[in-house]
Scaffold this active site. Structure first.
Site, short mmCIF file in Angstrom:
data_model
loop_
_atom_site.label_atom_id
_atom_site.label_comp_id
_atom_site.label_asym_id
_atom_site.label_seq_id
_atom_site.Cartn_x
_atom_site.Cartn_y
_atom_site.Cartn_z
N ARG A 176 0.83 -1.20 0.00
CA ARG A 176 0.00 0.00 0.00
C ARG A 176 0.86 1.26 0.00
NH1 ARG A 176 -3.53 0.30 4.99
NH2 ARG A 176 -4.81 1.83 3.90
N ARG B 209 -4.03 -0.70 14.02
CA ARG B 209 -3.10 -1.43 14.89
C ARG B 209 -3.79 -1.75 16.21
NH1 ARG B 209 -0.85 -1.41 10.73
NH2 ARG B 209 1.26 -0.78 10.19
N LYS C 281 1.42 -10.14 11.14
CA LYS C 281 1.07 -10.11 9.73
C LYS C 281 1.55 -11.37 9.01
CE LYS C 281 1.24 -7.13 5.65
NZ LYS C 281 1.49 -5.76 5.17
#
Length: 321
Positions: A118, A318, A183
């Site tokens: 991104r 987050r 992640k």
């Protein structure tokens, strides 16, 4: 690709995880031992761990299965499949060919020289350690109908990974997959099209398979890999085929029911549902409790002002410790 032919030939030999002498490698490929040594340095720069032992030769730290078009197509239907071992970016390859590919076309790579996430961020792409996949999709309903597409693609990948044994994989709004709060994969959807016309979408995914922990400084956040989430690990061509099938099926369903048809399913996979989180929007930080998504794919955040929807490409989510 021509400049990589010799290096790829060396990797195919070394993929068995056994030792091969420099002389034997050179004889098999038709180059000198000095040339073998030169190519090995580039292979290491691609992210492969090569061991060299006097008297034994070279071997990879771990053997692995190379991606193979025929093996993947034996396991799933795909309108067009391109496996390109070394590429700048699978997404850019597809974007450059919009209008020339059928819906559902896929590009896979072993190594990306210019992978991106991104907002143009670098996407770490070591050779053979991860899975880099981009799919082209056309939405005749237009650009507006693509709202929330990264969310449903995330669901498709999470469901597929759970089906192959990674039972704890979850999704994180708007475009990541998580395992144990770290992640595991990222999704990048890039689009072209004018108002009133069909939307042309390139959906890119980078999935960490066995990436070494030495690479964390580039990733920029805690991450995991599929080897930790899934035991035993699926063979890479089997995994690629399953992901292509899962994404295709989900995108076809998305055309029928839209984002609203996935809201309840999202709650079942949402990594941060009913947990304290913070939204990072440039210099601004907003804290609250994540309450899932709405039918438009916006994140619902409960704050002192009530439940507020957030939607946009410049927001990062987050956990809030």
């Amino acid at each position: 690709m021509k400049e990589h032919v010799t290096k790829l030939a060396l990797i195919r030999i070394l993929a068995d995880g056994q030792f091969h002498s420099g002389e034997a490698l050179g004889q098999q490929i038709g180059i000198s031992r000095a040339a073998v040594s030169k190519h090995m340095k580039v292979i290491q720069e691609w992210g492969l761990e090569v061991h060299r032992v006097q008297g034994k030769g070279y071997r990879l730290a771990a053997g692995f299965d190379l991606l193979d078009e025929a093996q993947i197509l034996d396991q799933t239907d795909c309108s067009s499949l391109s496996v390109i071992p070394v590429i700048d970016s699978t997404n850019q390859y597809m974007l450059d060919r919009i209008g020339q590919m059928p819906k559902g076309a896929v590009c896979l790579a072993e190594y990306q020289q210019a992978g991106r996430g991104r907002r143009g961020r670098q996407w770490l792409s070591p050779f053979g350690s991860n899975l880099y996949l981009s799919m082209y999709w056309r939405l005749d309903a237009g650009v507006a109908a693509a709202m929330g597409l990264s969310l449903v693609v995330g669901l498709a990948i999470a469901k597929t990974l759970r089906q192959i044994g990674a039972a704890e994989v979850k999704v994180k709004w708007p475009n990541d997959l998580y395992f144990q709060d770290k992640k595991l994969a990222g999704i990048l959807v890039e689009m072209s099209g004018k108002a009133g016309d069909a939307a042309h979408l390139v959906i890119g995914m980078g999935l960490n398979l066995t990436m070494a922990t030495t690479d964390t400084k580039v990733v920029g956040q805690p991450w995991s890999n599929l080897a930790e989430a899934c035991d035993p690990m699926p063979e890479r061509n089997q995994l690629a085929a399953a992901l292509i099938a899962g994404m295709t099926e989900t995108l076809q369903r998305y055309e029928e029911v839209g984002m609203a048809g996935f809201v309840d399913e999202w709650d079942q996979y949402d990594n941060f549902l009913n947990r304290p989180v913070k939204l990072l929007m440039g210099e601004k930080v907003v804290r609250g409790i994540a309450r899932g998504i709405n039918p438009q794919g916006a994140l619902l955040l409960e704050t002192e002002q009530g439940i507020v929807p957030y939607l946009g490409g410049e927001i990062s989510l987050r956990k809030d410790d």
